[in-house]
Scaffold this active site. Structure first.
Site, mmCIF file in Angstrom:
data_model
loop_
_atom_site.group_PDB
_atom_site.id
_atom_site.type_symbol
_atom_site.label_atom_id
_atom_site.label_comp_id
_atom_site.label_asym_id
_atom_site.label_seq_id
_atom_site.Cartn_x
_atom_site.Cartn_y
_atom_site.Cartn_z
ATOM 1 N N TYR A 143 -3.520 -0.751 6.999
ATOM 2 C CA TYR A 143 -2.117 -1.015 6.526
ATOM 3 C C TYR A 143 -2.308 -2.228 5.238
ATOM 4 O O TYR A 143 -1.596 -1.833 4.339
ATOM 5 C CB TYR A 143 -1.520 -1.720 7.491
ATOM 6 C CG TYR A 143 -0.297 -2.648 7.217
ATOM 7 C CD1 TYR A 143 0.913 -1.892 6.977
ATOM 8 C CD2 TYR A 143 -0.103 -3.820 7.506
ATOM 9 C CE1 TYR A 143 2.212 -2.485 6.857
ATOM 10 C CE2 TYR A 143 1.131 -4.324 7.272
ATOM 11 C CZ TYR A 143 2.264 -3.812 6.966
ATOM 12 O OH TYR A 143 3.517 -4.351 6.688
ATOM 13 N N LYS A 147 -1.076 -1.460 1.253
ATOM 14 C CA LYS A 147 -0.112 -2.362 0.965
ATOM 15 C C LYS A 147 -0.622 -2.870 -0.459
ATOM 16 O O LYS A 147 0.158 -3.139 -1.546
ATOM 17 C CB LYS A 147 0.232 -3.379 1.644
ATOM 18 C CG LYS A 147 1.296 -3.094 2.834
ATOM 19 C CD LYS A 147 2.362 -2.666 2.404
ATOM 20 C CE LYS A 147 3.639 -2.435 3.495
ATOM 21 N NZ LYS A 147 4.617 -1.683 2.868
#
Ligand code: AKB
Length: 301
Positions: A143, A147
């Protein structure tokens, strides 16, 4: 030019409250909610809704054209804990949806984009306390990697194609209208529900795991303030650090015990502990304060 807003991922934890707030502010029919599934009654009954998979460019383009959309808030994402289980699915969802929206803006089919980043862009080598806006990042989660890459692409599209994209590095968000799903900071919402329904909670993080957190009202206000700020004041086109408070599960339990003295907590750390350990404990958001006047309102008591 009149504003027509599309929220992608409108049924999630942030999307639900963002949609309802934007509908209050701009009118129900100017804010189109979309998601891959239907959401709460208040969301579904307060304005237009479309089933939409944001990784499908043609479907997205069609909705944008149909409603004359001018701004997109892309809130769909796979969060930190789930992304560790499904790395490729997380990468595809988190990146392809972003490219689709950035490309629509590049082709001038929309004027403005909000895309959420996260404290997950930081990693184990980042300074943990008062983490600065610009510092070592090196995220160690799927993740976080998505990002951080997303931030780089946002800045690239701004510099190269003049795309007006704006972003915040959200900390863990505490809210009650819609449950979070698949994040590492989710304990800070689950704990309230379990305190009320069972009088006890088993936390998946260790008691002294301090993380940056924020109440949803502040996060929504920050998002709207950033989106409404004059473009020349937005100096950071990757994503702004954003901060309100930091606490650990033991402090949160003590705060609940002020209202429910019999509330009990125990700790069974799982794989999410390593994710939390790689993130900062507190965040320096002075750039957001300086550039567009950010100030948090609510802290844990
Ligand atoms: C998560 O825990 O994955 C999210 C985040 C901090 O971005 N809430």
């Amino acid at each position: 030019m009149e504003k027509y807003i599309l929220i992608i991922g409108a049924c999630g934890q942030i999307g639900t409250e963002l949609t309802l707030t934007l509908r209050e502010r701009y009118g129900n029919n100017r804010v189109i909610a979309s998601d891959i599934r239907e959401g709460s009654d208040s969301l579904m009954n307060s304005g237009p809704f479309e089933i939409l998979d944001a990784t499908n460019y043609d479907a997205l383009e069609e909705v944008v054209a149909y409603y004359d959309i001018t701004e997109v808030y892309l809130m769909a994402a796979m969060l930190s804990a789930t992304a560790e289980k499904f790395p490729m699915r997380a990468w595809n969802l988190n990146m392809n949806s972003l490219f689709n929206v950035l490309n629509l803006a590049k082709e001038k089919k929309i004027n403005k984009v909000f895309w959420p980043s996260s404290i997950a862009v930081f990693g184990p080598n980042t300074p943990k306390d008062h983490t600065p806006q610009h510092t070592i990042m090196e995220p160690s989660t799927v993740y976080g990697i998505s990002k951080q890459s997303g931030e780089r692409w946002c800045e690239y599209y701004f510099k190269k194609f003049n795309v007006d994209v704006r972003s915040l590095r959200y900390p863990g968000l505490i809210s009650w209208k819609t449950m979070p799903g698949g994040g590492t900071t989710d304990y800070a919402v689950e704990i309230y529900h379990k305190a009320l329904s069972q009088g006890r909670y088993t936390c998946f993080l260790k008691e002294d795991t301090s993380l940056p957190m924020m109440f949803m009202d502040d996060a929504i206000r920050a998002t709207l303030e950033l989106m409404e700020a004059d473009a020349e004041n937005i100096k950071v086109r990757s994503a702004y650090n954003l901060s309100a408070m930091s606490f650990d599960p033991a402090e949160m339990a003590r705060s609940i015990q002020k209202h429910l003295p019999d509330f009990n907590i125990d700790y069974e750390p799982d794989f999410r502990q390593a994710i939390a350990d790689s993130w900062p404990k507190s965040i320096d958001d002075s750039d957001a304060q300086k550039d567009w006047g950010w100030q948090p309102n609510l802290i844990l008591t």
